[in-house]
Design a protein around this motif. Sequence first.
Motif, PDB file in Angstrom:
ATOM      1  N   UNK A 228      18.867 -35.555 -20.793  1.00 40.15           N
ATOM      2  CA  UNK A 228      18.274 -36.064 -21.883  1.00 40.15           C
ATOM      3  C   UNK A 228      17.813 -34.886 -22.304  1.00 40.15           C
ATOM      4  N   UNK A 229      17.084 -35.211 -23.757  1.00 41.32           N
ATOM      5  CA  UNK A 229      16.118 -34.272 -24.217  1.00 41.32           C
ATOM      6  C   UNK A 229      14.912 -34.928 -25.039  1.00 41.32           C
ATOM      7  N   UNK A 230      13.940 -34.156 -25.266  1.00 41.55           N
ATOM      8  CA  UNK A 230      12.709 -34.700 -25.610  1.00 41.55           C
ATOM      9  C   UNK A 230      12.125 -33.512 -26.502  1.00 41.55           C
ATOM     10  N   UNK A 231      10.930 -33.956 -27.297  1.00 43.69           N
ATOM     11  CA  UNK A 231      10.282 -32.930 -28.135  1.00 43.69           C
ATOM     12  C   UNK A 231       8.829 -32.919 -27.935  1.00 43.69           C
ATOM     13  N   UNK A 232       8.236 -31.785 -27.723  1.00 45.15           N
ATOM     14  CA  UNK A 232       6.849 -31.820 -27.754  1.00 45.15           C
ATOM     15  C   UNK A 232       6.442 -30.760 -29.015  1.00 45.15           C
ATOM     16  N   UNK A 233       5.233 -30.857 -29.256  1.00 42.92           N
ATOM     17  CA  UNK A 233       4.575 -30.033 -30.258  1.00 42.92           C
ATOM     18  C   UNK A 233       4.493 -28.593 -29.858  1.00 42.92           C
ATOM     19  N   UNK A 234       4.588 -27.729 -30.550  1.00 43.96           N
ATOM     20  CA  UNK A 234       4.260 -26.334 -30.522  1.00 43.96           C
ATOM     21  C   UNK A 234       3.026 -25.635 -30.825  1.00 43.96           C
ATOM     22  N   UNK A 235       2.487 -24.785 -30.240  1.00 42.40           N
ATOM     23  CA  UNK A 235       1.166 -24.130 -30.519  1.00 42.40           C
ATOM     24  C   UNK A 235       0.267 -25.112 -29.955  1.00 42.40           C
ATOM     25  N   UNK A 236       0.151 -26.182 -29.457  1.00 40.15           N
ATOM     26  CA  UNK A 236      -0.985 -26.979 -28.763  1.00 40.15           C
ATOM     27  C   UNK A 236      -0.390 -27.868 -28.106  1.00 40.15           C
ATOM     28  N   UNK A 237      -1.067 -28.398 -26.991  1.00 36.41           N
ATOM     29  CA  UNK A 237      -0.571 -29.400 -26.183  1.00 36.41           C
ATOM     30  C   UNK A 237      -0.208 -30.689 -27.037  1.00 36.41           C
ATOM     31  N   UNK A 238       0.821 -31.438 -26.599  1.00 31.60           N
ATOM     32  CA  UNK A 238       1.284 -32.607 -27.528  1.00 31.60           C
ATOM     33  C   UNK A 238       1.965 -33.567 -26.283  1.00 31.60           C
ATOM     34  N   UNK A 239       2.193 -34.660 -26.580  1.00 30.27           N
ATOM     35  CA  UNK A 239       2.578 -35.609 -25.569  1.00 30.27           C
ATOM     36  C   UNK A 239       4.153 -35.651 -25.916  1.00 30.27           C
ATOM     37  N   UNK A 240       4.890 -35.995 -24.685  1.00 26.40           N
ATOM     38  CA  UNK A 240       6.342 -36.252 -24.947  1.00 26.40           C
ATOM     39  C   UNK A 240       6.626 -37.550 -24.354  1.00 26.40           C
ATOM     40  N   UNK A 241       7.665 -38.210 -24.611  1.00 31.73           N
ATOM     41  CA  UNK A 241       8.145 -39.450 -23.816  1.00 31.73           C
ATOM     42  C   UNK A 241       9.630 -39.544 -24.085  1.00 31.73           C
ATOM     43  N   UNK A 242      10.202 -40.059 -23.181  1.00 31.54           N
ATOM     44  CA  UNK A 242      11.777 -40.304 -23.206  1.00 31.54           C
ATOM     45  C   UNK A 242      12.022 -41.414 -22.281  1.00 31.54           C
ATOM     46  N   UNK A 243      12.912 -42.203 -22.633  1.00 32.63           N
ATOM     47  CA  UNK A 243      13.697 -43.208 -21.698  1.00 32.63           C
ATOM     48  C   UNK A 243      14.842 -42.787 -21.284  1.00 32.63           C
ATOM     49  N   UNK A 244      15.088 -42.382 -19.944  1.00 29.82           N
ATOM     50  CA  UNK A 244      16.521 -41.752 -19.951  1.00 29.82           C
ATOM     51  C   UNK A 244      17.549 -42.854 -19.107  1.00 29.82           C
ATOM     52  N   UNK A 245      18.410 -43.374 -19.743  1.00 27.65           N
ATOM     53  CA  UNK A 245      19.442 -44.291 -19.276  1.00 27.65           C
ATOM     54  C   UNK A 245      20.232 -43.897 -18.357  1.00 27.65           C
ATOM     55  N   UNK A 246      20.179 -44.209 -17.245  1.00 28.73           N
ATOM     56  CA  UNK A 246      21.263 -43.877 -15.936  1.00 28.73           C
ATOM     57  C   UNK A 246      22.583 -44.787 -16.219  1.00 28.73           C
TER      58      UNK A 246
END
Length: 161
Positions: free
Chosen positions: A44-62
Amino acid sequence: MNIEILQPKPFDLVGNPIMIAGNAVGFEGHLTIRISEGHDEVTAAANAGSLSIRQFQEAVDIPPDAAFTLSRLFVTVTDDSAGGPNPPTVTVPVLYGPKILPGYVGYWEHTVVSGETLSALANRYYEDTSKYPVIQAANQHVVTDPNLIFPGQVLRIPRDF
């Protein structure tokens, strides 16, 4: 890139979908998530911010056709936008509930008291003493011998429908 996986924690008992969350900072903030056990892999893929700490989250379906044969999975998050031969990567081992107990939907927590055994707990929660391996598998990181549980241990008892 700095990657910190906050969920799941190492050896968490997870269900489907697997919820993955954390903090990251990177060049373009694109993360690849891989869930594997050595025989099969789900990505799966997720995005986080660039140049500073950012949160990411993703629900990965099996998917039902995933060929997982083991209950211990590895959640790997990689900053694939970093380039180079060794992109920043973090891996967390987890225990996959649906491989431990068909129909898995969650778990109860049970604090062991003096005199209890895994067989007695299996009888109490499943009305079947032979299901003690289910409890051991859900707690394999702390219960390596089914004959050795200790008062005060908090065990996860998998639940099904």
